[in-house]
Scaffold this motif. Structure first.
Motif, mmCIF file in Angstrom:
data_model
loop_
_atom_site.group_PDB
_atom_site.id
_atom_site.type_symbol
_atom_site.label_atom_id
_atom_site.label_comp_id
_atom_site.label_asym_id
_atom_site.label_seq_id
_atom_site.Cartn_x
_atom_site.Cartn_y
_atom_site.Cartn_z
ATOM 1 N N GLN A 60 -10.061 -25.495 -95.599
ATOM 2 C CA GLN A 60 -11.150 -25.088 -95.008
ATOM 3 C C GLN A 60 -12.093 -25.376 -93.751
ATOM 4 O O GLN A 60 -12.364 -24.518 -92.569
ATOM 5 N N GLU A 61 -12.183 -26.540 -93.924
ATOM 6 C CA GLU A 61 -12.749 -26.934 -92.368
ATOM 7 C C GLU A 61 -12.010 -26.968 -92.001
ATOM 8 O O GLU A 61 -12.261 -26.671 -90.437
ATOM 9 N N SER A 99 -12.549 -24.045 -88.103
ATOM 10 C CA SER A 99 -13.276 -24.026 -86.858
ATOM 11 C C SER A 99 -13.137 -25.048 -86.171
ATOM 12 O O SER A 99 -12.666 -26.019 -86.551
ATOM 13 N N GLY A 151 -14.912 -28.077 -87.283
ATOM 14 C CA GLY A 151 -14.326 -28.690 -88.962
ATOM 15 C C GLY A 151 -13.099 -29.514 -88.516
ATOM 16 O O GLY A 151 -12.667 -30.708 -88.798
ATOM 17 N N PHE A 178 -21.303 -32.520 -89.360
ATOM 18 C CA PHE A 178 -20.632 -30.982 -90.101
ATOM 19 C C PHE A 178 -21.037 -29.592 -90.651
ATOM 20 O O PHE A 178 -20.721 -28.625 -90.485
ATOM 21 N N GLU A 179 -21.669 -30.630 -92.215
ATOM 22 C CA GLU A 179 -22.275 -29.571 -92.890
ATOM 23 C C GLU A 179 -23.806 -28.466 -91.926
ATOM 24 O O GLU A 179 -23.963 -27.802 -92.145
ATOM 25 N N MET A 201 -22.534 -26.126 -89.364
ATOM 26 C CA MET A 201 -22.390 -24.732 -90.391
ATOM 27 C C MET A 201 -23.498 -23.543 -90.684
ATOM 28 O O MET A 201 -23.355 -22.708 -90.432
ATOM 29 N N ARG A 202 -24.295 -24.600 -91.039
ATOM 30 C CA ARG A 202 -25.947 -24.147 -91.717
ATOM 31 C C ARG A 202 -26.441 -23.457 -90.196
ATOM 32 O O ARG A 202 -26.948 -21.800 -89.936
ATOM 33 N N ALA A 241 -24.792 -22.509 -87.864
ATOM 34 C CA ALA A 241 -23.650 -21.290 -87.718
ATOM 35 C C ALA A 241 -24.143 -20.360 -88.981
ATOM 36 O O ALA A 241 -24.307 -18.945 -87.989
ATOM 37 N N GLY A 242 -25.242 -20.534 -89.643
ATOM 38 C CA GLY A 242 -25.238 -19.380 -90.242
ATOM 39 C C GLY A 242 -26.607 -18.885 -90.432
ATOM 40 O O GLY A 242 -26.154 -17.328 -90.743
ATOM 41 N N CYS A 280 -20.652 -25.034 -82.510
ATOM 42 C CA CYS A 280 -21.267 -24.605 -84.255
ATOM 43 C C CYS A 280 -21.270 -22.233 -84.061
ATOM 44 O O CYS A 280 -20.999 -22.082 -84.643
ATOM 45 N N ASP A 294 -18.003 -20.986 -81.497
ATOM 46 C CA ASP A 294 -17.051 -21.613 -81.831
ATOM 47 C C ASP A 294 -15.817 -21.896 -80.883
ATOM 48 O O ASP A 294 -14.280 -21.193 -81.009
#
Length: 199
Positions: free
Chosen positions: A69-70, A73, A76, A91-92, A95-96, A98-99, A167, A170
């Protein structure tokens, strides 16, 4: 049957190419039985995944890593190719971020800034009138992210712009340059601190 003579080769080329072999009804339509439809969908999903994995492998990832999955993006892929440069915590955090931005755009009704990183069917979002409290919370989250990035930014805001580009949008153009990775790392470290993620 393999064509050997020139006439056989020409005969083999003529006409419309054969359709893929699928179960059909008596009238020629593709079968609508539940089992057949489910099987077709699985085959289509496999074909799409194989194309995506092949494209990721062209970027330097192994077949095993390209299916994760990483690898889907830019952030990732940067993490997978250089785990010492972009850590798991960074990375986490990215992604947070981006969310949080995706939630902000959806709740406020603002169109996502990049067509390639959005769901085209949801350009108008959920509408601010329906959920004003949720929109206010999402806006406050984004403002806090902007503040956290602004505190570590340099003149011209390269840290904020590179972090958002990778982020949120993308986009990976220019990320092979060391100074761009430096800006991204600086932004991601600020996000790790902001989200209080354990390294």
């Amino acid at each position: 049957m393999t064509a050997y003579s020139k006439a056989e080769k020409l005969r083999a080329k003529r006409g419309r190419p054969s359709l893929p072999a699928v179960a059909r009804e008596a009238n020629g339509r593709k079968s609508r039985r539940k089992t057949t439809v489910a099987l077709r969908l699985v085959e289509t999903e496999k074909e799409v995944k194989s194309v995506a994995v092949a494209n990721r492998m062209k970027m330097g990832l192994s077949a095993k890593v390209a299916g994760t999955q990483e690898a889907g993006s830019v952030l990732g892929r940067l993490h997978l190719l250089n785990p010492d440069e972009i850590t798991r915590a960074q990375f986490e955090a990215g992604m947070r971020m981006a969310g949080d931005y995706a939630r902000y755009y959806a709740l406020t009704g603002i169109p996502f800034p990049s067509v390639k990183a959005m769901d085209i069917a949801r350009v108008r979002g959920l509408g601010n009138a329906d959920r004003p409290d949720a929109a206010r919370v999402a806006t406050n989250r984004v403002m806090k992210i902007e503040m956290a990035l602004g505190l570590v930014d340099l003149a011209g805001k390269p840290v904020t712009s590179v972090t958002k580009k990778v982020c949120v949008l993308d986009e990976g153009e220019g990320m092979q340059m060391p100074h761009m990775i430096g800006y991204l790392k600086r932004g991601l470290l600020a996000l790790v601190e902001h989200y209080e993620i354990c390294a």
